[in-house]
Design an enzyme around this catalytic site. Structure first.
Site, mmCIF file in Angstrom:
data_model
loop_
_atom_site.group_PDB
_atom_site.id
_atom_site.type_symbol
_atom_site.label_atom_id
_atom_site.label_comp_id
_atom_site.label_asym_id
_atom_site.label_seq_id
_atom_site.Cartn_x
_atom_site.Cartn_y
_atom_site.Cartn_z
ATOM 1 N N PHE A 106 0.821 -1.217 0.000
ATOM 2 C CA PHE A 106 0.000 0.000 0.000
ATOM 3 C C PHE A 106 0.850 1.259 0.000
ATOM 4 O O PHE A 106 0.398 2.326 -0.390
ATOM 5 C CB PHE A 106 -0.946 -0.009 1.209
ATOM 6 C CG PHE A 106 -0.284 0.304 2.522
ATOM 7 C CD1 PHE A 106 -0.207 1.603 2.972
ATOM 8 C CD2 PHE A 106 0.283 -0.705 3.295
ATOM 9 C CE1 PHE A 106 0.424 1.906 4.179
ATOM 10 C CE2 PHE A 106 0.907 -0.413 4.492
ATOM 11 C CZ PHE A 106 0.985 0.889 4.939
ATOM 12 N N LYS A 107 2.094 1.127 0.448
ATOM 13 C CA LYS A 107 2.934 2.316 0.557
ATOM 14 C C LYS A 107 3.261 2.960 -0.785
ATOM 15 O O LYS A 107 3.734 4.089 -0.821
ATOM 16 C CB LYS A 107 4.225 1.965 1.302
ATOM 17 C CG LYS A 107 3.959 1.569 2.743
ATOM 18 C CD LYS A 107 5.251 1.397 3.519
ATOM 19 C CE LYS A 107 4.997 1.127 4.972
ATOM 20 N NZ LYS A 107 4.615 -0.293 5.230
#
Ligand SMILES: *Cc1c(COP(=O)(O)O)cnc(C)c1O
Length: 427
Positions: A106-107
């Site tokens: 998700f980063k």
């Protein structure tokens, strides 16, 4: 938009300065001065908007007029350029898959958004900015990828030797160009400590900033996919409960921000591994940070979560209010492996250890019939190949974006103390 330091000893500053500085001079992290809910009309009709339009609505007040509209839209276009599928696992639980971006965690969202903002703010400036980042696993790869080739920006990534997965290590040590990896003889907290020391060191004349989730440009865009999920699930007419596998608590804090903006969410569950500083805090109101312990969900091995103070601020430092809307539970590696097996057995779904911790959190919370639970699948199972293949009877196919880096040669500079980092920065 102005931002203030949560230590309240530095003057307020602009979005631009908050992004370029990372941390305030008083070492506090920044928080937006105002949070204005989005219109009810927008929320009620969210299905009529594209993801790009939603992201723009969500972020625009936090950027203000500091990036022109067209440029901001361009940045958003690059940031949410992949899918955010919500995959139903049971009647009342779904996985929000946040791993379809370039480094499969998700980063990627926050890293790309921050890189593009920083590049924009530093254009025409002949002094380069150095981004210093400590990683327990996924941040390094996402930041390396997001910032690769950004003009006027150098990136230095510190990671704990032997404590990130092979694929994670490849993702942060093989890109070259403006990206340098420092392999630190220690644990994640040592890396984070070295970064903090560098920020305080007046002998370092380079302009330093942080790409950890303390940086507002990395933290805030994480609100986007909570809205995308609501858009997907609105038709169910159920109350949403999000369980977020948490380490530094930036992701879940963004979810709570989304709720502040008017997103209908019933409850947030912060699910952790045995690094249980926050679950313990919720039990007795005592916040006692401790050294991190290594687990199979290593991206959450954090003993002193840097964003928790933002969550407290969002609840006006009211412990009872916090407890009414927010729960936090801790799970062991054994429980995590057992849950990975159970999920696979029941549905055929392959969860990575972080996602499985998220699933456990939903179960422990206990959903009622009006509620629908979403756990964030924060990384692709391939990023934790040893654990996943060692636990489940599956062979994980290596996706193209991983295949690309896996055969590249690792290049890292060894560092065993702050002095090594300093020497590197003074070169
Ligand atoms: C970074 C990370 C987390 C923790 O996110 P925070 O925002 O630090 O709480 C969880 N899972 C994965 C796979 C991660 O990379």
């Amino acid at each position: 938009m102005n931002y203030y330091s949560l230590h309240h000893k530095s003057p307020k500053t602009t979005f631009k300065n908050a992004v370029v500085e990372g941390l305030a001079k008083d070492r506090g992290i920044y928080f937006p001065e105002t949070i204005t809910p989005l219109s009810k009309d927008f929320i009620d009709n969210i299905e009529n908007y594209t993801n790009q339009e939603i992201a723009f609505e969500v972020i625009k007040q936090f950027v203000g007029d500091e990036i022109p509209t067209e440029k901001l839209k361009e940045i958003i276009e690059e940031t949410v350029s992949f899918d955010f599928p919500v995959v139903k696992i049971t009647d009342n639980i779904a996985s929000l898959e946040l791993f379809h971006g370039p480094t499969m965690a998700f980063k990627d969202v926050g890293a790309k958004f921050m890189a593009k903002c920083l590049e924009y703010f530093n254009q025409g400036n002949d002094k380069e900015v150095t981004v210093l980042v400590a990683t327990s696993g996924d941040t390094g790869g996402a930041v390396a990828n997001g910032f690769l080739g950004a003009k006027g920006v150098n990136v230095v990534i510190l990671y704990p030797s032997g404590k990130v997965s092979d694929i994670q290590e490849k993702q942060l040590t093989t890109l070259g160009q403006n990206i340098t990896a420092l392999e630190v003889d220690g644990v994640f907290d040592d890396c984070q400590e070295m970064v903090k020391t560098a920020f305080l060191d007046e002998e370092i004349t380079k302009t330093l900033t942080s790409a950890n989730s303390i940086n507002v440009a990395r933290w805030l865009p994480q609100m986007f996919y909570f809205f995308f999920t609501y858009k997907e699930l609105k038709k169910l007419n159920k109350e949403l409960v999000f369980s977020v596998p948490s380490g530094n608590f930036g992701n879940i804090c963004a979810g709570i921000m989304a709720q502040k903006l008017g997103l209908p969410v019933k409850h947030f569950v912060a699910s952790t591994n045995v690094n249980d500083t926050v679950p313990n805090y919720l039990k007795d109101g005592k916040y006692t940070p401790k050294p991190s312990k290594a687990t199979i969900s290593n991206a959450m091995d954090v003993g002193n979560p840097s964003n928790f103070i933002r969550i407290q601020e969002l609840f006006n430092n009211d412990f009872e209010a916090l407890k009414n809307h927010f729960s936090s539970y801790s799970f062991s590696d054994d429980e995590t492996r057992e849950k990975m097996k159970a999920i696979y057995k029941e549905s055929g779904y392959v969860a990575d250890p972080h996602g499985a911790v998220g699933y456990l959190g939903l179960e422990k919370f206990g959903l009622n019939e009006n509620e629908f639970g979403v756990f964030l699948e924060t990384a692709h199972p391939v990023k934790f190949l040893d654990v996943v293949e060692g636990t489940l009877p599956v062979k994980v196919e290596i996706p193209a974006q991983i295949q690309k880096v896996i055969n590249n040669k690792k290049v890292a500079i060894k560092a065993s103390s702050y002095e090594d980092l300093k020497a590197f920065l003074m070169e």
